[in-house]
Design a protein around this motif. Structure first.
Motif: not given
Length: 45
Positions: A20-26, A30-32
């Motif tokens: 969940i933390t990785g998805i939030a940081v991405y 990130g591009p989104p």
């Protein structure tokens, strides 16, 4: 090899938390993030 139920639960919880933390940081950096809007810039007077 038999794993303890508490160990399996703890490792699963940590893996979900890291995912969940990785998805939030991405999503934030990130591009989104190019598609995110800043509400403070949208409502300047």
């Amino acid at each position: 090899m038999d794993l303890e139920p508490g160990l399996v639960l703890g490792v699963s919880f940590c893996a979900i938390l890291i995912a969940i933390t990785g998805i939030a940081v991405y999503t934030s950096f990130g591009p989104p993030s190019k598609e995110l809007s800043d509400p403070f810039e949208d409502h300047e007077d």
